[in-house]
Design an enzyme around this catalytic site. Structure first.
Site, PDB file in Angstrom:
ATOM      1  N   GLY A 140       1.015  -1.209  -0.099  1.00 57.47           N
ATOM      2  CA  GLY A 140      -0.073   0.008   0.130  1.00 57.47           C
ATOM      3  C   GLY A 140       0.884   1.224  -0.094  1.00 57.47           C
ATOM      4  O   GLY A 140       0.562   2.255  -0.672  1.00 57.47           O
ATOM      5  N   HIS A 141       1.875   1.354   0.982  1.00 55.08           N
ATOM      6  CA  HIS A 141       2.932   2.392   0.969  1.00 55.08           C
ATOM      7  C   HIS A 141       3.538   2.469  -0.482  1.00 55.08           C
ATOM      8  O   HIS A 141       3.776   3.671  -0.996  1.00 55.08           O
ATOM      9  CB  HIS A 141       3.903   2.026   2.049  1.00 55.08           C
TER      10      HIS A 141
ATOM     11  N   GLN B 140      -0.738  10.353  18.292  1.00 61.58           N
ATOM     12  CA  GLN B 140      -2.146   9.558  17.747  1.00 61.58           C
ATOM     13  C   GLN B 140      -2.525   8.333  18.106  1.00 61.58           C
ATOM     14  O   GLN B 140      -3.467   7.768  17.760  1.00 61.58           O
ATOM     15  CB  GLN B 140      -1.862   9.658  16.141  1.00 61.58           C
TER      16      GLN B 140
ATOM     17  N   GLY C 203      -3.714   7.415   1.667  1.00 57.23           N
ATOM     18  CA  GLY C 203      -4.483   6.064   1.237  1.00 57.23           C
ATOM     19  C   GLY C 203      -5.829   6.112   1.570  1.00 57.23           C
ATOM     20  O   GLY C 203      -6.285   6.579   2.282  1.00 57.23           O
TER      21      GLY C 203
ATOM     22  N   ASP D 185      -7.613   4.652   4.839  1.00 58.22           N
ATOM     23  CA  ASP D 185      -7.844   5.713   5.823  1.00 58.22           C
ATOM     24  C   ASP D 185      -8.815   6.543   5.322  1.00 58.22           C
ATOM     25  O   ASP D 185      -8.496   7.803   5.522  1.00 58.22           O
ATOM     26  CB  ASP D 185      -6.411   6.178   6.521  1.00 58.22           C
TER      27      ASP D 185
ATOM     28  N   VAL E 182      -4.934  -0.828  -1.728  1.00 62.79           N
ATOM     29  CA  VAL E 182      -4.276  -2.008  -2.400  1.00 62.79           C
ATOM     30  C   VAL E 182      -4.737  -3.017  -1.276  1.00 62.79           C
ATOM     31  O   VAL E 182      -4.777  -3.098  -0.001  1.00 62.79           O
ATOM     32  CB  VAL E 182      -2.752  -1.911  -2.240  1.00 62.79           C
TER      33      VAL E 182
ATOM     34  N   SER F   4      -2.552  -3.651   5.486  1.00 59.54           N
ATOM     35  CA  SER F   4      -2.287  -2.999   6.710  1.00 59.54           C
ATOM     36  C   SER F   4      -1.015  -3.295   7.607  1.00 59.54           C
ATOM     37  O   SER F   4      -0.901  -4.475   7.534  1.00 59.54           O
ATOM     38  CB  SER F   4      -3.699  -2.742   7.647  1.00 59.54           C
ATOM     39  N   SER F   5      -0.360  -2.489   8.131  1.00 62.12           N
ATOM     40  CA  SER F   5       0.670  -2.806   8.959  1.00 62.12           C
ATOM     41  C   SER F   5       0.372  -3.676  10.025  1.00 62.12           C
ATOM     42  O   SER F   5       1.177  -4.506  10.586  1.00 62.12           O
ATOM     43  CB  SER F   5       1.634  -1.540   9.354  1.00 62.12           C
TER      44      SER F   5
HETATM   45  N1  LIG Z   1      -3.786  -0.941   1.703  1.00 60.83           N
HETATM   46  C1  LIG Z   1      -3.509   0.569   1.476  1.00 60.83           C
HETATM   47  N2  LIG Z   1      -3.480   0.900   0.345  1.00 60.83           N
HETATM   48  C2  LIG Z   1      -3.211   2.316   0.108  1.00 60.83           C
HETATM   49  N3  LIG Z   1      -2.802   2.896   1.021  1.00 60.83           N
HETATM   50  C3  LIG Z   1      -2.641   2.530   2.232  1.00 60.83           C
HETATM   51  C4  LIG Z   1      -2.885   1.097   2.600  1.00 60.83           C
HETATM   52  N4  LIG Z   1      -2.642   0.997   3.881  1.00 60.83           N
HETATM   53  C5  LIG Z   1      -2.094   2.088   4.626  1.00 60.83           C
HETATM   54  N5  LIG Z   1      -2.158   3.184   3.287  1.00 60.83           N
HETATM   55  C6  LIG Z   1      -1.840   4.577   3.380  1.00 60.83           C
HETATM   56  O1  LIG Z   1      -0.368   4.555   4.064  1.00 60.83           O
HETATM   57  C7  LIG Z   1      -0.360   5.920   4.778  1.00 60.83           C
HETATM   58  C8  LIG Z   1       0.490   5.460   5.955  1.00 60.83           C
HETATM   59  O2  LIG Z   1      -0.299   4.663   6.667  1.00 60.83           O
HETATM   60  P1  LIG Z   1       0.380   3.904   8.089  1.00 60.83           P
HETATM   61  O3  LIG Z   1       1.633   4.072   7.857  1.00 60.83           O
HETATM   62  O4  LIG Z   1      -0.542   4.108   9.107  1.00 60.83           O
HETATM   63  O5  LIG Z   1       0.089   2.261   7.303  1.00 60.83           O
HETATM   64  P2  LIG Z   1      -1.165   1.269   7.717  1.00 60.83           P
HETATM   65  O6  LIG Z   1      -1.164   0.121   6.854  1.00 60.83           O
HETATM   66  O7  LIG Z   1      -2.395   2.075   7.665  1.00 60.83           O
HETATM   67  O8  LIG Z   1      -0.789   0.989   9.190  1.00 60.83           O
HETATM   68  P3  LIG Z   1      -1.845   0.739  10.395  1.00 60.83           P
HETATM   69  O9  LIG Z   1      -2.954   0.098   9.610  1.00 60.83           O
HETATM   70  O10 LIG Z   1      -1.352   0.210  11.251  1.00 60.83           O
HETATM   71  O11 LIG Z   1      -2.203   2.033  10.761  1.00 60.83           O
HETATM   72  C9  LIG Z   1      -1.671   6.318   5.084  1.00 60.83           C
HETATM   73  O12 LIG Z   1      -1.906   7.485   3.794  1.00 60.83           O
HETATM   74  C10 LIG Z   1      -2.560   4.957   4.727  1.00 60.83           C
HETATM   75  O13 LIG Z   1      -4.053   5.608   4.275  1.00 60.83           O
HETATM   76 MG   LIG Z   2      -2.563   3.463   9.676  1.00 65.06          MG
END
Ligand SMILES: Nc1ncnc2c1ncn2[C@@H]1O[C@H](COP(=O)(O)OP(=O)(O)OP(=O)(O)O)[C@@H](O)[C@H]1O
Ligand SMILES: [Mg+2]
Length: 282
Positions: free
Chosen positions: A36-37, A61, A147, A150, A176, A185-186
């Site tokens: 996703g990142h 946060q 992304g 969120d 993604v 998601s992380s």
């Molecule tokens: N599956 C994904 N597809 C697209 N963008 C994503 C996805 N997951 C996270 N992002 C985006 O990546 C950016 C950083 O998010 P972050 O580092 O919190 O990751 P995360 O996967 O959302 O982690 P967590 O779910 O633990 O919060 C945000 O803009 C988030 O929307």
């Molecule tokens: Mg996140």
């Protein structure tokens, strides 16, 4: 690739590029990077001359009872991923520098944050909007990439940037997903194998909602009832909230018209996951 820790070095890097007319794209993250990142980094690469990724697990946060301490951290791996993706600078600030002992300012977006994620995670969005404002002021990117996973967060950041006349354009990129539909998601790495299977119920519920709408259903009550039933049928899942909302005001709607967003959050065991789907009707 530059690895930058201090605020001073980051503003110097950015100012130097701007003097040469180089545009900067920023991808703010909390690390533990996944595809996703990676998709956000690639979008930044295409739209801007230089790409900066920030990696900062923002203590502001997380609620006192949330998973800040056990949030996944994998900096060496993250740096390799950024390097491979052609990132120009990775900004890894220290909490002690961003939040000095005398720090007492908060940026808050009002109505948009008092619902959904904001209700379930009191204080969460205040931390997000404060750190995003700081990152945008430090890096001064032409564009910043967020992304759709969120969805509420991205809408809140768009509001913040418009309301405070910040000069960055906010770009929202699609979610993604894993092949079975689970949004990356992380926090997915916390799921046991059984929970990982159960977690697909979030996307299944969203698809069921979209199918009902496509079949002509316009009553949000009925759509929500069908989606809720699906999630209840999964013993490892516990629904936190489910809402059908207007795409920009995030107000709940009673009937589906134009474009709506199906938003949900659910606990799978000890892990809280969110997902959403945008649905348009004629
Ligand atoms: N599956 C994904 N597809 C697209 N963008 C994503 C996805 N997951 C996270 N992002 C985006 O990546 C950016 C950083 O998010 P972050 O580092 O919190 O990751 P995360 O996967 O959302 O982690 P967590 O779910 O633990 O919060 C945000 O803009 C988030 O929307
Ligand atoms: Mg996140």
């Amino acid at each position: 690739m530059r690895r930058i820790q201090s605020v001073k070095a980051m503003t110097t890097w950015s100012a130097g590029l701007h003097r040469e007319g180089v545009t900067i794209g920023l991808v703010p993250t909390m690390g533990a990077l996944h595809d996703g990142h990676r998709a956000l980094i690639r979008a930044a690469r295409l739209a801007c001359d230089a790409v900066a990724v920030s990696i900062f697990v923002n203590p502001l946060q997380f609620g006192p009872l949330e998973d800040f301490d056990r949030y996944p951290r994998s900096l060496p791996r993250d740096l390799r991923l950024c390097e491979r993706e052609g990132v120009d600078a990775v900004f890894v600030p220290r909490a002690q520098e961003l939040y000095q002992p005398a720090f007492e300012t908060a940026v808050s977006v009002q109505r948009l944050t008092r619902r959904y994620e904001g209700l379930s995670r009191p204080g969460h969005f205040g931390g997000v909007t404060t750190v995003v404002t700081k990152l945008l002021n430090i890096v001064r990117p032409e564009r910043a990439f967020f992304g759709q996973k969120d969805y509420q967060q991205t809408v809140v950041v768009e509001r913040l940037v418009a309301d405070l006349n910040l000069e960055t354009k906010i770009v929202m990129r699609p979610t993604v997903r894993e092949p079975d539909g689970l949004a990356l998601s992380s926090r997915n790495r916390f799921l046991s194998p059984a929970e990982r299977k159960a977690a697909t119920v979030l996307y299944q519920a969203l698809l069921a909602g979209r199918e009902l709408i496509r079949a002509g259903e316009r009553s949000v009550k009925k759509i929500e009832a069908a989606m809720t039933k699906l999630i209840w049928a999964e013993p490892l899942a516990r629904l936190d909230y489910l809402a059908v909302v207007h795409p920009t005001t995030l107000d709940e709607v009673r009937r589906v018209r134009g474009r709506v967003v199906l938003l949900l959050a659910a606990w799978i065991g000890e892990t809280r996951l969110i997902d959403n789907l945008v649905v348009s009707v004629r």
